[in-house]
Design an enzyme around this catalytic site. Structure first.
Site, PDB file in Angstrom:
ATOM      1  N   LYS A 113       0.814  -1.221   0.000  1.00 14.83           N
ATOM      2  CA  LYS A 113       0.000   0.000   0.000  1.00 14.83           C
ATOM      3  C   LYS A 113       0.847   1.269   0.000  1.00 14.83           C
ATOM      4  CE  LYS A 113      -4.299  -1.962   1.527  1.00 14.83           C
ATOM      5  NZ  LYS A 113      -3.847  -3.374   1.479  1.00 14.83           N
TER       6      LYS A 113
HETATM    7  C1  LIG Z   1      -4.284  -4.406   0.813  1.00  9.48           C
HETATM    8  C2  LIG Z   1      -3.498  -5.635   0.674  1.00  9.48           C
HETATM    9  C3  LIG Z   1      -3.817  -6.617  -0.286  1.00  9.48           C
HETATM   10  C4  LIG Z   1      -5.029  -6.530  -1.190  1.00  9.48           C
HETATM   11  O1  LIG Z   1      -4.949  -5.487  -2.108  1.00  9.48           O
HETATM   12  P1  LIG Z   1      -6.276  -4.997  -2.876  1.00  9.48           P
HETATM   13  O2  LIG Z   1      -5.829  -3.847  -3.676  1.00  9.48           O
HETATM   14  O3  LIG Z   1      -7.246  -4.629  -1.797  1.00  9.48           O
HETATM   15  O4  LIG Z   1      -6.746  -6.130  -3.683  1.00  9.48           O
HETATM   16  C5  LIG Z   1      -3.016  -7.734  -0.371  1.00  9.48           C
HETATM   17  N1  LIG Z   1      -1.953  -7.898   0.445  1.00  9.48           N
HETATM   18  C6  LIG Z   1      -1.616  -6.971   1.369  1.00  9.48           C
HETATM   19  C7  LIG Z   1      -0.455  -7.231   2.250  1.00  9.48           C
HETATM   20  C8  LIG Z   1      -2.361  -5.807   1.512  1.00  9.48           C
HETATM   21  O5  LIG Z   1      -2.020  -4.905   2.437  1.00  9.48           O
END
Ligand SMILES: *Cc1c(COP(=O)(O)O)cnc(C)c1O
Length: 542
Positions: A113
């Site tokens: 993120k």
């Molecule tokens: C947020 C997140 C995801 C999922 O991502 P999306 O964009 O919501 O599909 C997968 N792995 C981790 C570690 C995350 O923080």
């Protein structure tokens, strides 16, 4: 480039307005008027670009230069990715002859993120500074109060994205004592004056309910300009398209052979943001095979691709209510919580519905939309999406026509991976050559990649997107490798920075009961407005 809501209505928005608004007032998500196509010379021109250069090239196709000039965009991008530890920003590693890992976790909080939130924070600051500079002397500056709830894994990325940003304050609620020590330390050791960690005595659901209540309180919301940085923000999707391009060029530059091959991107998915970015890259013209949606036991997406039904609860599962040992929804993994979400080893993907999926639904609807011109078809697609989302809200389910499902299957395949297989996959890659320690989210991608791998892999290269550093999810990684004598968590996984966290100064605001009014009071006090002061009138809307 202008943006409109997937549910139609209202005027189109500039990039700035779409980013600052986040969710459209009618509940829709903003999408660009058209998907720009890659310039004719993109392959030769972009092939040796750095992540930052690619970022400017891709983003400027979606942002008018009158809104953000090339020079401004370049400086925003450079500032955003200067916080990453790896020179490639998102490096690609080879695990096997046809298997690659795209590591997205080299940002400040060790999770994917960061890629989007580092940029989003700088965009917010850029827009607010510009708006305030245009105001007359003595005018009240525009401020933004970002409020969010976290169960631990994602709050820190928002905090690191917004720390020390002018005109922005951030309040992140977490359930006291219920987030892992590392995740708690990651959040609470950020002591910038604009960052406020609120530890609520209660559960994550309590925190989320409080945040929802704050947003629903119009007077409070208007007075403090509440903002969210959740995954539906358009800028987050856009920022994430870049690494699909970087990986494409990286893999092509490495290969000396001339055989033709297809890239298959495999994406561990929760709210469908990361993989949606890949869909945009594909629609722009980046060559790739079907995108692979990898879910955990919260498999609403995997079920959609099988049946065309998008339903919160699996209606086909046989539940024997009289037998307490029969898990609801036929789930053999993951505890079912009261809200219907299952707790798994990959908590960042524990969702009931997938918020960004609505954007894909719009494109699928648009393919079968009727109308004699583009505008009419667009309106028809918006009406279809509005109808589907209304059904999901009211009935918890909806079903798309066969043509829409066929369109979805043209660009995607989907697989669900159980907790059990997640742990087995972590172990098998640890024992593989080269040995690789995957976090549980990445392991879901690795497992799904094996399930969908074509028999004849000579013509395919799989790129699995790795979304977190294994140290962030120590419980699952340690459990998967507890039988492995060679494995030592502290030595093999724990980064130096995490070790140092425990001795750093912390700042936490305790809230003794999960009550909205108590949290409101904390926000008001920190925003320097006394309880007794009547709430300010609404400023120009953002
Ligand atoms: C947020 C997140 C995801 C999922 O991502 P999306 O964009 O919501 O599909 C997968 N792995 C981790 C570690 C995350 O923080």
């Amino acid at each position: 480039m202008r943006y409109f809501s997937t549910r139609g209505g209202g005027d189109t928005l500039s990039f700035e307005e779409a980013v600052l608004t986040g969710l459209a007032p009618n509940g829709g998500l903003y999408i660009p008027e058209r998907i720009p196509q890659l310039p004719a010379n993109w392959r030769s021109e972009w092939k040796s670009y750095t992540f930052q250069e690619l970022s400017v090239a891709v983003l400027s196709l979606f942002i008018s230069s009158e809104e953000i000039s090339q020079a401004e965009l370049k400086s925003l991008v450079e500032k955003s990715y200067s916080t990453f530890r790896h020179p490639d920003v998102t490096p690609l590693k080879q695990l096997g002859s046809a298997t690659y890992i795209l590591e997205l976790f080299h940002g400040p909080t060790y999770a994917f993120k960061d890629v989007a939130l580092q940029l989003l924070g700088n965009l917010f600051e850029f827009f607010l500074l510009r708006r305030n500079a245009q105001k007359g002397q003595g005018a009240k500056p525009e401020q933004l109060t970002v409020v969010g709830a976290t169960s631990g894994d994602t709050g820190s990325a928002a905090i690191y994205g917004l720390r020390n940003k002018a005109n922005i304050s951030i309040f992140i609620l977490h359930p006291k004592g219920r987030v892992s020590p590392i995740q708690e330390a990651q959040m609470t050791t950020v002591t910038d004056a604009n960052v406020h960690n609120i530890a609520v005595k209660g559960t994550f659901d309590d925190c989320q309910d409080i945040v929802k209540a704050l947003f629903a309180d119009k007077v409070f919301n208007d007075a403090y300009r509440l903002g969210a940085v959740n995954s539906i923000n358009w800028a987050r999707i856009l920022a994430q398209t870049v690494y699909y391009f970087l990986a494409y060029f990286h893999i092509h530059s490495q290969l000396t052979e001339t055989t033709d091959f297809e890239i298959q991107y495999v994406v561990p998915t929760g709210n469908f943001g990361d993989i949606l970015a890949g869909y945009y890259a594909k629609q722009m013209g980046l060559p790739m095979g079907k995108l692979v949606v990898a879910t955990n036991a919260n498999d609403i997406l995997a079920r959609f691709w099988k049946s065309g039904r998008y339903e919160k609860i699996d209606s086909t599962a046989i539940v024997d209510a009289s037998d307490p040992t029969t898990p609801a929804n036929g789930a053999s993994d993951g505890k079912q919580t009261s809200g219907g979400v299952k707790e798994t080893y990959s908590p960042a993907m524990d969702i009931l519905v997938s918020s960004n999926f609505e954007r894909l639904l719009w494109y699928l609807a648009n393919e079968s939309a009727e109308g004699s011109n583009e505008k009419d078809r667009r309106q028809h697609a918006c009406a279809m999406v509005d109808d589907w989302m209304r059904k999901v809200k009211q009935d918890g389910r909806m079903e798309v026509p066969p043509a829409v499902l066929a369109a979805a299957r043209r660009d995607f395949v989907a697989e669900k991976v159980t907790d059990d297989l997640t742990l087995k996959t972590i172990k098998s890659y640890f024992e593989g050559t080269p040995s690789y320690i995957a976090d549980p989210h990445t392991a879901i991608g690795l497992a799904a990649a094996q399930i969908v791998a074509p028999e004849n892999s000579a013509n395919t290269r799989q790129i699995i997107l790795s979304t977190a550093h294994p140290a962030k999810f120590s419980e699952a990684v340690s459990r998967a490798l507890e039988q492995s004598a060679q494995f030592n968590f502290e030595r093999d996984v724990l980064p130096e920075e995490f070790r140092a966290l425990s001795s750093k100064e912390k700042r936490i605001i305790d809230v003794e009961r999960p009550e909205v009014e108590l949290v409101k009071r904390v926000i008001m006090q920190h925003m320097d407005i006394k309880n007794t002061t009547p709430l300010q009138e609404k400023g120009s809307s953002i």
